[in-house]
Design a protein around this motif. Structure first.
Motif, short mmCIF file in Angstrom:
data_model
loop_
_atom_site.label_atom_id
_atom_site.label_comp_id
_atom_site.label_asym_id
_atom_site.label_seq_id
_atom_site.Cartn_x
_atom_site.Cartn_y
_atom_site.Cartn_z
N GLN A 89 -14.11 22.13 80.23
CA GLN A 89 -13.56 21.00 80.96
C GLN A 89 -13.54 19.73 80.10
N VAL A 90 -12.51 18.93 80.34
CA VAL A 90 -12.47 17.56 79.83
C VAL A 90 -11.91 16.69 80.96
N ARG A 91 -12.51 15.54 81.16
CA ARG A 91 -12.07 14.58 82.18
C ARG A 91 -11.96 13.23 81.50
N LEU A 92 -10.84 12.55 81.72
CA LEU A 92 -10.61 11.28 81.05
C LEU A 92 -9.72 10.38 81.90
N THR A 93 -9.82 9.09 81.62
CA THR A 93 -8.86 8.17 82.21
C THR A 93 -7.65 8.20 81.30
N TRP A 94 -6.48 7.97 81.89
CA TRP A 94 -5.24 8.07 81.13
C TRP A 94 -4.23 7.10 81.69
N GLN A 95 -3.79 6.21 80.86
CA GLN A 95 -2.79 5.22 81.28
C GLN A 95 -1.64 5.24 80.30
N ARG A 96 -0.45 5.42 80.82
CA ARG A 96 0.75 5.41 79.99
C ARG A 96 1.26 3.98 79.85
N PRO A 97 2.01 3.69 78.78
CA PRO A 97 2.61 2.35 78.65
C PRO A 97 3.46 2.04 79.89
N GLY A 98 3.31 0.83 80.39
CA GLY A 98 4.08 0.42 81.56
C GLY A 98 3.41 0.68 82.89
N TRP A 99 2.34 1.48 82.89
CA TRP A 99 1.61 1.73 84.14
C TRP A 99 0.71 0.54 84.43
N SER A 100 0.56 0.21 85.72
CA SER A 100 -0.26 -0.92 86.11
C SER A 100 -1.76 -0.60 86.13
N HIS A 101 -2.10 0.68 86.21
CA HIS A 101 -3.51 1.07 86.24
C HIS A 101 -3.67 2.49 85.70
N PRO A 102 -4.90 2.85 85.27
CA PRO A 102 -5.11 4.20 84.74
C PRO A 102 -5.18 5.25 85.85
N SER A 103 -4.85 6.46 85.47
CA SER A 103 -5.06 7.62 86.33
C SER A 103 -6.27 8.37 85.78
N THR A 104 -6.64 9.44 86.45
CA THR A 104 -7.71 10.31 85.97
C THR A 104 -7.11 11.69 85.75
N VAL A 105 -7.33 12.24 84.57
CA VAL A 105 -6.85 13.58 84.24
C VAL A 105 -8.06 14.48 84.01
N GLN A 106 -7.99 15.66 84.59
CA GLN A 106 -9.03 16.66 84.35
C GLN A 106 -8.35 17.96 83.95
N ILE A 107 -8.83 18.54 82.86
CA ILE A 107 -8.33 19.83 82.42
C ILE A 107 -9.51 20.79 82.47
N ARG A 108 -9.31 21.89 83.17
CA ARG A 108 -10.36 22.91 83.27
C ARG A 108 -9.83 24.22 82.72
N LEU A 109 -10.69 24.96 82.06
CA LEU A 109 -10.36 26.28 81.54
C LEU A 109 -11.13 27.30 82.37
N LEU A 110 -10.40 28.17 83.03
CA LEU A 110 -10.99 29.12 83.96
C LEU A 110 -10.72 30.55 83.51
N GLU A 111 -11.74 31.38 83.55
CA GLU A 111 -11.55 32.78 83.18
C GLU A 111 -10.61 33.44 84.18
N ALA A 112 -9.72 34.28 83.66
CA ALA A 112 -8.79 35.02 84.50
C ALA A 112 -8.75 36.46 83.99
N LYS A 113 -8.27 37.38 84.82
CA LYS A 113 -8.20 38.79 84.42
C LYS A 113 -7.36 38.99 83.17
N THR A 114 -6.32 38.17 83.03
CA THR A 114 -5.40 38.34 81.91
C THR A 114 -5.58 37.29 80.82
N GLY A 115 -6.70 36.59 80.80
CA GLY A 115 -6.94 35.59 79.77
C GLY A 115 -7.64 34.36 80.31
N THR A 116 -6.99 33.21 80.17
CA THR A 116 -7.56 31.93 80.59
C THR A 116 -6.53 31.13 81.36
N THR A 117 -6.95 30.59 82.49
CA THR A 117 -6.10 29.69 83.26
C THR A 117 -6.44 28.27 82.83
N ILE A 118 -5.40 27.53 82.43
CA ILE A 118 -5.56 26.12 82.13
C ILE A 118 -5.07 25.36 83.34
#
Length: 163
Positions: A89-118
Motif C-alpha cells: 500500500q501507498v497513501r498520499l495527498t495529490w493535487q493537480r495544477p489548477g485544483w483548489s485543494h488536494p485529494s487523497t490517493v491510495q493504491i493497494r496491492l491485493l493477492e488474486a488467484k491470477t496474480g495481483t490486483t492493483i
C-alpha cells in the motif's frame, strides 16, 4: 421500513438523489481495480519505478516512498506521501495544477488467484465532473500498466504468471 444508513457510494432506493461517488465524509470518490499476472513484489517494483510513476503520478528522476516525503512532479502534481507498506500500500495527498485543494490517493496491492490486483482509490474530489475525469485517468493508468507489463515481459518484472 426505516431509511437505510448505508455508507456505500452508490445510490440506494431511499437515497436515490445522492450522486454516484458522493460520500458524507470524503466528498466525491472513485475507485478502479485491475488484476495483472504478476506477483505483488513485481507490481510494487513497477509502480514505484520512474517508468511506472510516470503512468500514475508524473515524471520524476526518483522519489523516495517514505511517509512525510513531499513531492512535485514535472507536470506539477504535488503532495505528501503519508503511508507506505512496501508491496502492499501507498497513501498520499495529490493535487493537480489548477485544483483548489488536494485529494487523497491510495493504491493497494491485493493477492488474486491470477496474480495481483492493483486498486486505485481517490477521495476528496470536488464534484461529479472531477470524479469522472479521475475515473478515466485511473482506467487509462491501469491500461498503461497492462501494456508495460506485456511489453516488458518476465525479464523486467520477475515472477510473471501465465494467463
Amino acid at each position: 421500513m426505516s431509511k437505510s444508513t448505508s455508507k456505500l457510494a452508490v445510490p440506494i432506493a431511499d437515497d436515490a438523489a445522492k450522486p454516484v461517488g458522493m460520500t458524507a465524509a470524503a466528498g466525491f470518490q472513485v475507485g478502479v481495480r485491475r488484476t495483472f499476472p504478476v506477483s505483488r513484489e513485481a507490481a510494487w517494483s513497477l509502480l514505484t519505478s520512474p517508468q511506472g510513476m510516470m503512468v500514475w503520478l508524473g515524471k520524476f528522476q526518483s522519489l523516495e516512498f517514505k511517509p512525510g516525503t513531499t513531492y512535485t512532479s514535472k507536470e506539477g502534481n504535488h503532495g505528501e506521501i503519508r503511508v507506505v507498506k512496501p508491496g502492499e500500500q501507498v497513501r498520499l495527498t495529490w493535487q493537480r495544477p489548477g485544483w483548489s485543494h488536494p485529494s487523497t490517493v491510495q493504491i493497494r496491492l491485493l493477492e488474486a488467484k491470477t496474480g495481483t490486483t492493483i486498486s486505485f482509490h481517490q477521495e476528496k474530489l470536488t464534484d461529479i465532473q472531477q470524479r469522472e475525469q479521475m475515473k478515466a485517468y485511473w482506467e487509462e493508468a491501469a491500461d498503461h500498466i497492462r501494456q508495460q507489463l506485456a511489453a516488458d515481459g518476465s525479464k523486467a518484472w520477475p515472477q510473471r504468471m501465465d494467463h
